[in-house]
Enzyme design. Structure first.
Site, mmCIF file in Angstrom:
data_model
loop_
_atom_site.group_PDB
_atom_site.id
_atom_site.type_symbol
_atom_site.label_atom_id
_atom_site.label_comp_id
_atom_site.label_asym_id
_atom_site.label_seq_id
_atom_site.Cartn_x
_atom_site.Cartn_y
_atom_site.Cartn_z
ATOM 1 N N CYS A 28 0.862 -1.172 0.000
ATOM 2 C CA CYS A 28 0.000 0.000 0.000
ATOM 3 C C CYS A 28 0.901 1.224 0.000
ATOM 4 O O CYS A 28 1.997 1.193 -0.548
ATOM 5 C CB CYS A 28 -0.955 -0.016 1.194
ATOM 6 S SG CYS A 28 -0.115 -0.117 2.790
ATOM 7 N N HIS A 538 13.641 1.454 34.258
ATOM 8 C CA HIS A 538 12.205 1.709 34.382
ATOM 9 C C HIS A 538 11.564 0.538 35.115
ATOM 10 O O HIS A 538 11.500 -0.580 34.599
ATOM 11 C CB HIS A 538 11.593 1.858 32.982
ATOM 12 C CG HIS A 538 10.239 2.487 32.972
ATOM 13 N ND1 HIS A 538 9.103 1.803 33.339
ATOM 14 C CD2 HIS A 538 9.835 3.736 32.644
ATOM 15 C CE1 HIS A 538 8.057 2.594 33.226
ATOM 16 N NE2 HIS A 538 8.468 3.779 32.802
#
Length: 616
Positions: A28, A538
């Site tokens: 696409c 984290h």
């Protein structure tokens, strides 16, 4: 022809399991779309790491490799190494559910013809501009000729869909085109115009025009795939070339004119009625949702399955408002969010990437901006969804429609020019609303998120980079970043590194260095080593929502630390009880400054074990 993408093409084909694993291949505007025989053979994470690949998405039975606006150049190289099976006799096991097969069929049928539809739509927009500025009269021969040039793609839509549908269903596309020609044959059109009753073998034939129709030809090609396949099985090879096409055209042609075509036309009429009802009463519902959620649809590759609704509405009513306006304001919102995030970022690389991809999004192609900026930073994505939803609500609450399909960026604004300029004014207002809301929300969110995601090393710190060995900061099981349940870490958008599934609730320094950042919620720490390695630790996923609950920090920004020094403790059991993912990503945020980053340890680990070697 340039071969600069040849190596990338070879790498992609190798990592999807080789040429033999490809059933079909298409592209696409931004991505390669594979249907693989065995998706387990594809190295999804390996493809994601290839330079030139933005992301990999598995959706609707397709394996989609996101490339960017230059996808066609990559596609031209990929097809040299791929030979998708086209043997209609081959029957492969397909374990996908019905919904996945339907989404794949719709997407694969409409995606290849998007350039033709978009091009024709833009020609119609150009004609509208010529009329608006009195350069061409709508009663002139010039108008007449340009008009049918633009309308040709839509009138012969059954022919285009016949070819692409047959390709998806692995039957002869040339026979399918011939069957579509039956629906549009001048002699059949003459019968429709005459309006007199017609019977074939005593069966009455419904006389209806099939120009611009969608559903009839899809039903006919679906029937063709079975009739043709059956004939190939029972017909001797010596006469197959004669009898297979003859029986397929004869049987499917009559079936199409007498049964499938009328069924499809009735379905189309009811669909047109549904479109009209939706447009005239509460039409704001669908476009508002599209305006708000399109970025998510794009990330999962679902937009190409929904976009055909716009094409169908234009084909049946001559205008559409349930898809185009929402997409327009969403794309503009993404562009604005990415540009503002770039302005607010402290990273020069992010500023450059955001400026280029933000402009691309304003032109109607959002994927580069989504994957490079909006998704990793998160807050631009949130802002774009808010702005897109509000802009979509206005556009469709005012009944804004477009009169042709095409790309949905600033160049597509002329698609909204009709007999008066009301639609044009409304879409411009909607764009302004979406842009202002998105810009303001992005700006204010940046004060929090850019603070959290700022570069780990301030400009005031000057170090000479050296090879460095990192020690494990926490006890547990080492995982690759690809297994982290957060796309920003898993995609390595924040840098390379590793993760740990902790067994103890304490984090220690992985090297000698300095604390740069302790987030107010204490769930993340930014460090810089004495040798220049920038690290983000984290603790858990989405634990920022706890606002520091269950966390205790023992360091503060600017404080020097030594290897093994306690940084943070947290209640691991409480995090699990409240349903949080407890994985701890450890990321080298200045990855681009190093030649190699090598993992040294696998499996379980204790504190202060050698885990990562960073080489300049």
């Amino acid at each position: 022809m340039s071969k600069k993408y040849e190596k990338l093409a070879q790498a992609i084909v190798a990592k999807i399991g080789g040429s033999d694993n490809v059933s079909t291949l298409a592209h696409c505007q931004t991505r390669l779309r594979f249907v693989l025989k065995d998706e387990s053979k594809a190295d999804k994470e390996g493809i994601k790491k290839l330079e030139g690949v933005a992301n990999v998405i598995e959706s609707g039975g397709q394996f989609q490799v996101v490339i960017g606006t230059h996808v066609e150049e990559v596609y031209e190289e990929v097809v040299k190494f791929v030979s998708p099976a086209e043997d209609t006799q081959a029957v492969e096991k397909d374990n996908r559910n019905v919904l996945s097969k339907l989404i794949d069929f719709i997407s694969g049928t409409f995606s290849p013809i998007i350039p033709a539809i978009s091009g024709a739509g833009m020609v119609k927009a150009l004609l509208a501009i010529l009329v608006l500025f009195n350069l061409v009269s709508n009663e002139s021969q010039t108008y007449y000729v340009i008009s049918f040039i633009a309308d040709a793609v839509f009138y012969f839509l059954p022919v285009l869909l016949a070819y692409t549908a047959a390709t998806k269903l692995k039957c002869s596309p040339y026979l399918a085109v011939g069957l579509a020609g039956i629906l549009l044959h001048p002699n059949f059109s003459a019968l429709v115009t005459a309006g007199e009753a017609v019977n074939v073998f005593g069966i009455p034939m419904r006389l209806v025009s099939y120009g611009t129709s969608v559903i009839p030809i899809l039903l006919i090609v679906f029937a063709q795939s079975y009739i043709e396949g059956f004939m190939r099985k029972i017909t001797p090879n010596s006469v197959k070339i004669i009898f297979v096409p003859m029986v397929t055209i004869f049987v499917t042609g009559l079936l199409g004119l007498l049964i499938l075509g009328p069924i499809g036309s009735y379905a189309g009429e009811y669909l047109a009625l549904a479109f009209e009802t939706l447009q005239n009463s509460g039409s704001w519902i669908t476009p508002t949702i599209i305006g708000a959620t399109l970025p998510i649809m794009v990330m999962f590759g679902l937009h190409h399955s929904v976009a055909p609704l716009g094409t169908m509405q234009v084909a049946s009513l001559g205008y559409e408002g349930i898809w185009g306006p929402g997409v327009m304001v969403s794309n503009i919102s993404v562009g604005v969010a990415v540009l503002v995030a770039g302005l607010r970022s402290k990273s020069k690389d992010t500023k450059q990437i955001a400026s280029a991809n933000g402009i691309t999004a304003l032109m109607g192609i959002t994927e580069p901006g989504l994957y490079a900026v909006a998704l990793p930073k998160k807050y631009p994505l949130i802002a774009a969804m808010i702005g897109g939803g509000i802009g979509g609500f206005y556009a469709d609450f005012t009944g804004t429609v477009r009169f042709a399909t095409g790309s949905s960026g600033l160049p597509a604004i002329p698609l909204y020019i009709g007999e008066d300029i009301g639609n044009l004014i409304n879409i411009l207002i909607a764009i302004v609303i979406a842009s202002i809301v998105t810009g303001v929300v992005t700006y204010f969110l940046s004060f929090r998120f850019e603070k959290d995601e700022a570069a780990i090393v301030p400009d005031s710190i000057e170090v000479t980079l050296e090879d460095t060995t990192l020690m494990t900061p926490i006890e547990g099981e080492i995982l690759p970043l690809s297994e982290v349940k957060d796309e920003a870490f898993a995609s390595e958008a924040l840098g390379k590194g590793f993760a740990i599934e902790p067994t103890e609730g304490r984090v220690v320094a992985p090297f000698d260095g300095e604390v740069v950042t302790v987030f107010p919620t204490k769930h993340a720490i930014g460090l810089v080593s004495n040798t220049g390695v920038e690290v983000l630790i984290h603790i858990g996923i989405d634990t920022v929502k706890l606002d520091g609950k269950y966390f205790e920090a023992f360091i503060e920004p600017g404080q020097p630390v030594t290897k093994g020094q306690l940084l943070v403790t947290f209640d691991l059991d409480k995090l699990k009880e409240e349903g949080y993912v407890t994985q701890v990503p450890v990321v080298i945020t200045n990855t681009h400054q190093y030649s190699t980053i090598e993992n040294l340890t696998k499996g379980t680990c204790n504190e202060n074990e050698e885990v990562l070697l960073v080489r300049v």
